[in-house]
Write an enzyme that holds these catalytic residues in place. Structure first.
Site, PDB file in Angstrom:
ATOM      1  N   CYS A 121      40.089  55.320  50.021  1.00  7.70           N
ATOM      2  CA  CYS A 121      40.864  54.472  49.100  1.00  7.70           C
ATOM      3  C   CYS A 121      42.299  54.964  48.925  1.00  7.70           C
ATOM      4  O   CYS A 121      43.146  54.239  48.399  1.00  7.70           O
ATOM      5  CB  CYS A 121      40.158  54.398  47.752  1.00  7.70           C
ATOM      6  N   HIS A 261      45.027  51.554  42.713  1.00  6.77           N
ATOM      7  CA  HIS A 261      43.862  51.236  43.549  1.00  6.77           C
ATOM      8  C   HIS A 261      42.836  50.501  42.684  1.00  6.77           C
ATOM      9  O   HIS A 261      42.614  50.850  41.528  1.00  6.77           O
ATOM     10  CB  HIS A 261      43.270  52.531  44.104  1.00  6.77           C
ATOM     11  N   ASN A 291      36.602  46.091  45.413  1.00 12.96           N
ATOM     12  CA  ASN A 291      37.267  47.264  45.986  1.00 12.96           C
ATOM     13  C   ASN A 291      37.352  47.108  47.511  1.00 12.96           C
ATOM     14  O   ASN A 291      36.343  47.185  48.197  1.00 12.96           O
ATOM     15  CB  ASN A 291      36.460  48.516  45.607  1.00 12.96           C
TER      16      ASN A 291
HETATM   17  O1  UT7 Z   1      37.243  53.559  45.219  1.00 15.93           O
HETATM   18  C1  UT7 Z   1      36.638  54.812  45.342  1.00 15.93           C
HETATM   19  C2  UT7 Z   1      36.238  55.335  44.064  1.00 15.93           C
HETATM   20  N1  UT7 Z   1      35.081  54.664  43.550  1.00 15.93           N
HETATM   21  C3  UT7 Z   1      35.015  54.498  42.266  1.00 15.93           C
HETATM   22  O2  UT7 Z   1      35.953  54.828  41.601  1.00 15.93           O
HETATM   23  C4  UT7 Z   1      33.747  53.971  41.650  1.00 15.93           C
HETATM   24  C5  UT7 Z   1      33.440  54.812  40.455  1.00 15.93           C
HETATM   25  N2  UT7 Z   1      32.251  54.468  39.741  1.00 15.93           N
HETATM   26  C6  UT7 Z   1      32.122  53.329  39.021  1.00 15.93           C
HETATM   27  O3  UT7 Z   1      32.951  52.458  39.055  1.00 15.93           O
HETATM   28  C7  UT7 Z   1      30.937  53.225  38.077  1.00 15.93           C
HETATM   29  O4  UT7 Z   1      30.311  54.499  38.000  1.00 15.93           O
HETATM   30  C8  UT7 Z   1      29.903  52.167  38.479  1.00 15.93           C
HETATM   31  C9  UT7 Z   1      30.477  50.796  38.310  1.00 15.93           C
HETATM   32  C10 UT7 Z   1      29.457  52.378  39.914  1.00 15.93           C
HETATM   33  C11 UT7 Z   1      28.691  52.298  37.556  1.00 15.93           C
HETATM   34  O5  UT7 Z   1      29.104  52.163  36.200  1.00 15.93           O
HETATM   35  P1  UT7 Z   1      28.645  53.230  35.103  1.00 15.93           P
HETATM   36  O6  UT7 Z   1      29.178  52.760  33.824  1.00 15.93           O
HETATM   37  O7  UT7 Z   1      29.066  54.581  35.573  1.00 15.93           O
HETATM   38  O8  UT7 Z   1      27.090  53.078  35.107  1.00 15.93           O
HETATM   39  P2  UT7 Z   1      25.973  54.173  35.394  1.00 15.93           P
HETATM   40  O9  UT7 Z   1      25.919  54.495  36.836  1.00 15.93           O
HETATM   41  O10 UT7 Z   1      26.107  55.291  34.407  1.00 15.93           O
HETATM   42  O11 UT7 Z   1      24.699  53.358  35.003  1.00 15.93           O
HETATM   43  C12 UT7 Z   1      24.438  52.941  33.644  1.00 15.93           C
HETATM   44  C13 UT7 Z   1      23.176  52.117  33.663  1.00 15.93           C
HETATM   45  C14 UT7 Z   1      22.026  52.774  34.421  1.00 15.93           C
HETATM   46  O12 UT7 Z   1      20.827  52.424  33.764  1.00 15.93           O
HETATM   47  P3  UT7 Z   1      20.109  53.437  32.728  1.00 15.93           P
HETATM   48  O13 UT7 Z   1      19.834  54.674  33.513  1.00 15.93           O
HETATM   49  O14 UT7 Z   1      21.100  53.651  31.628  1.00 15.93           O
HETATM   50  O15 UT7 Z   1      18.897  52.692  32.312  1.00 15.93           O
HETATM   51  C15 UT7 Z   1      22.070  52.115  35.767  1.00 15.93           C
HETATM   52  O16 UT7 Z   1      20.822  52.122  36.402  1.00 15.93           O
HETATM   53  O17 UT7 Z   1      23.439  50.869  34.337  1.00 15.93           O
HETATM   54  C16 UT7 Z   1      22.495  50.711  35.404  1.00 15.93           C
HETATM   55  N3  UT7 Z   1      23.167  50.011  36.505  1.00 15.93           N
HETATM   56  C17 UT7 Z   1      23.230  48.680  36.556  1.00 15.93           C
HETATM   57  N4  UT7 Z   1      22.761  47.713  35.746  1.00 15.93           N
HETATM   58  C18 UT7 Z   1      23.011  46.444  36.085  1.00 15.93           C
HETATM   59  C19 UT7 Z   1      23.815  50.526  37.566  1.00 15.93           C
HETATM   60  N5  UT7 Z   1      24.306  49.551  38.338  1.00 15.93           N
HETATM   61  C20 UT7 Z   1      23.957  48.383  37.730  1.00 15.93           C
HETATM   62  C21 UT7 Z   1      24.166  47.041  38.040  1.00 15.93           C
HETATM   63  N6  UT7 Z   1      23.691  46.094  37.195  1.00 15.93           N
HETATM   64  N7  UT7 Z   1      24.843  46.636  39.140  1.00 15.93           N
END
Ligand code: UT7
Length: 335
Positions: A121, A261, A291
Site C-alpha cells: 500500500c 491511503h 482498498n
Molecule cells: O492497507 C493495508 C493496511 N490494512 C489495513 O490497514 C487494515 C487494517 N485493519 C482493519 O481495517 C480492521 O482491523 C478490520 C476492518 C479488518 C476489522 O475491524 P476491527 O474493528 O478491527 O474488527 P475486529 O477484527 O476486532 O473484529 C471485531 C468483531 C469480531 O467478532 P467478536 O470476536 O467480537 O465476536 C469479528 O469476528 O467483528 C467480527 N468481524 C466481522 N463482523 C461482521 C470481523 N469481520 C467482520 C465482518 N462482518 N466482515
C-alpha cells in the site's frame, strides 16, 4: 531522454490518469454470501463497494495500461519520449517476469526501460521517491509511475475479514522536471520487517512455493491480523503525517488536502485528527473502491484532479504490508 545532472531540478507531477473496472461487489452482495452486514462494513471501514476486474487472462497490466493510456492522452505526449515506466504492485501478472515491461510495450513506450516496485500500500509513495530522484538528478526527463493492483486475484471470497476490504484499480502519474517552483517537496519513508507476517500472501514465494499442500491450506490468499495492522497503521500513518507537517512548518490552514491511503476510514480519521485537519480537507474515495493497495493515492489524484490548483499544498500518507509506511509533502504544479 537523458539530461545533464543538476541540483536545481525540481520534480513535479504533470498529469494523472486512472482506471477502475465497471464490475463491482457491493456490501449487499457480500451480505448474501457471508456472515456480515452493510452496517458493520460501513461503520467499521467506510467501504460500500469494491471494483472487480473480470475476465480470464486479464491481470494487473490490463488496469495499468488503461491508466497509463489516460495519462498519455491527457498530456498529449509521444510515448517514445518516456524514459522509464515503474509499476508499483504486489499483484504482478506473473512471478519471475515483471509487469512493467509488458505495460511499457503495450503503451508503445519504445525507448523506456521498465521495472516493478513492491511496497504494497506504500508502493505509490515509494515509487514517487524513486521517480522524483531520477528527475531531480537530471538523469531522466519523463517517468511514468503507475500504482496498480488486482487484489481480487488474492482475496478469498469466503473470508469476511479480507473480502470486504479490497478492490481492483490503477492510477498513473507522469513525473517531469517542474516548469515552475512547485513539485515534490519532502518525504518521510519507513519500513519494519517485524510485521511481515501480519499482512501477506504466504504461499507462492520462495519461502513456501506453491505446492498442492500450500494450495490446500489456502496460502495463495491474502491474510492479515486485522486488529494489529489497524493499530500499527493508525500509529505510524498519524506520526509520519505529523513529522512531515512539523518539519515543513505547515499549519492546518496551509494544507489544501490530505490524500491518505484508503484502507479504512477510521485509520484516515485518526491521521487527520493528529494534525488537527478539518474533515473537508481529507480526500476519500474508499466507499466506492475499497482498498486498491498501490492505486489508492493516484486514484484520489485522478478523482479530485479538478479540485487541485497550482501551488496547492498536499500531504500524502500510506501504510501497508511489509511493513512499509510514510508521508510526503508536495505542491501541485498545474491548474
Ligand atoms: O492497507 C493495508 C493496511 N490494512 C489495513 O490497514 C487494515 C487494517 N485493519 C482493519 O481495517 C480492521 O482491523 C478490520 C476492518 C479488518 C476489522 O475491524 P476491527 O474493528 O478491527 O474488527 P475486529 O477484527 O476486532 O473484529 C471485531 C468483531 C469480531 O467478532 P467478536 O470476536 O467480537 O465476536 C469479528 O469476528 O467483528 C467480527 N468481524 C466481522 N463482523 C461482521 C470481523 N469481520 C467482520 C465482518 N462482518 N466482515
Amino acid at each position: 531522454m537523458k539530461g545533464n545532472s543538476s541540483k536545481n531540478i525540481k520534480a513535479a507531477i504533470t498529469a494523472v490518469g486512472g482506471f477502475v473496472p465497471n464490475d463491482f461487489i457491493s456490501n449487499q452482495d457480500l451480505e448474501k454470501v457471508l456472515d456480515t452486514t452493510d452496517e458493520w462494513i460501513t461503520t467499521r471501514t467506510g467501504i460500500k463497494k469494491r471494483r472487480i476486474l473480470k475476465g480470464q487472462g486479464k491481470g494487473t497490466s490490463y488496469l495499468a495500461i488503461k491508466a497509463a493510456e489516460d495519462v498519455i492522452t491527457k498530456r498529449n505526449i509521444d510515448p517514445d519520449t518516456i524514459d522509464l515506466v515503474i509499476v508499483a504492485t504486489i499483484t504482478p501478472d506473473y512471478k519471475g517476469a515483471a509487469t512493467a515491461p509488458s505495460v511499457a510495450s503495450a503503451i508503445k513506450a519504445n525507448n523506456a526501460y521498465a521495472f516493478d516496485l513492491s511496497a504494497a500500500c506504500s508502493g505509490f509513495l515509494y515509487g514517487m521517491s524513486t521517480a522524483t530522484s531520477y528527475i531531480e538528478s537530471g538523469r531522466y526527463k519523463k517517468v511514468l509511475l503507475i500504482g496498480a493492483d488486482k487484489m481480487s486475484s488474492v482475496v478469498d471470497y469466503t473470508r469476511r475479514e479480507t473480502s470486504i476490504l479490497f478492490g481492483d484499480g490503477a492510477g498513473a502519474v507522469l513525473v517531469e522536471p517542474s516548469k515552475n517552483e512547485f513539485g515534490w517537496e519532502d518525504e518521510y519513508l519507513r519500513s519494519d520487517g517485524i510485521g511481515a507476517e501480519w499482512l501477506m500472501v504466504k504461499g507462492g514465494g520462495s519461502m513456501y512455493p506453491m505446492t498442492q499442500e500450500a494450495l490446500d491450506s489456502g496460502w495463495h490468499y491474502i491474510t492479515q491480523d486485522g486488529k494489529t495492522v489497524f493499530k500499527a497503521a493508525v500509529s505510524e500513518m498519524a506520526s509520519a503525517t505529523e513529522e512531515i507537517v512539523n518539519r515543513n512548518n505547515l499549519n492546518p490552514e496551509d494544507i489544501k488536502f490530505l490524500m491518505p491511503h484508503q484502507a479504512n476510514k477510521r485509520i484516515i480519521d485518526a491521521a487527520a485528527e493528529k494534525i488537527n485537519l478539518d474533515k473537508n480537507k481529507v480526500l476519500m474515495n474508499i466507499s466506492e473502491y475499497g482498498n486498491t493497495t498501490a492505486a489508492t493515492i493516484p486514484l484520489l489524484m485522478f478523482d479530485y484532479e479538478s479540485k487541485l490548483s497550482k501551488g496547492d499544498k498536499l500531504i500524502l500518507t500510506a501504510f501497508g504490508a511489509g511493513l512499509t509506511w510514510g508521508a510526503a509533502y508536495l505542491t501541485w504544479a498545474y491548474d
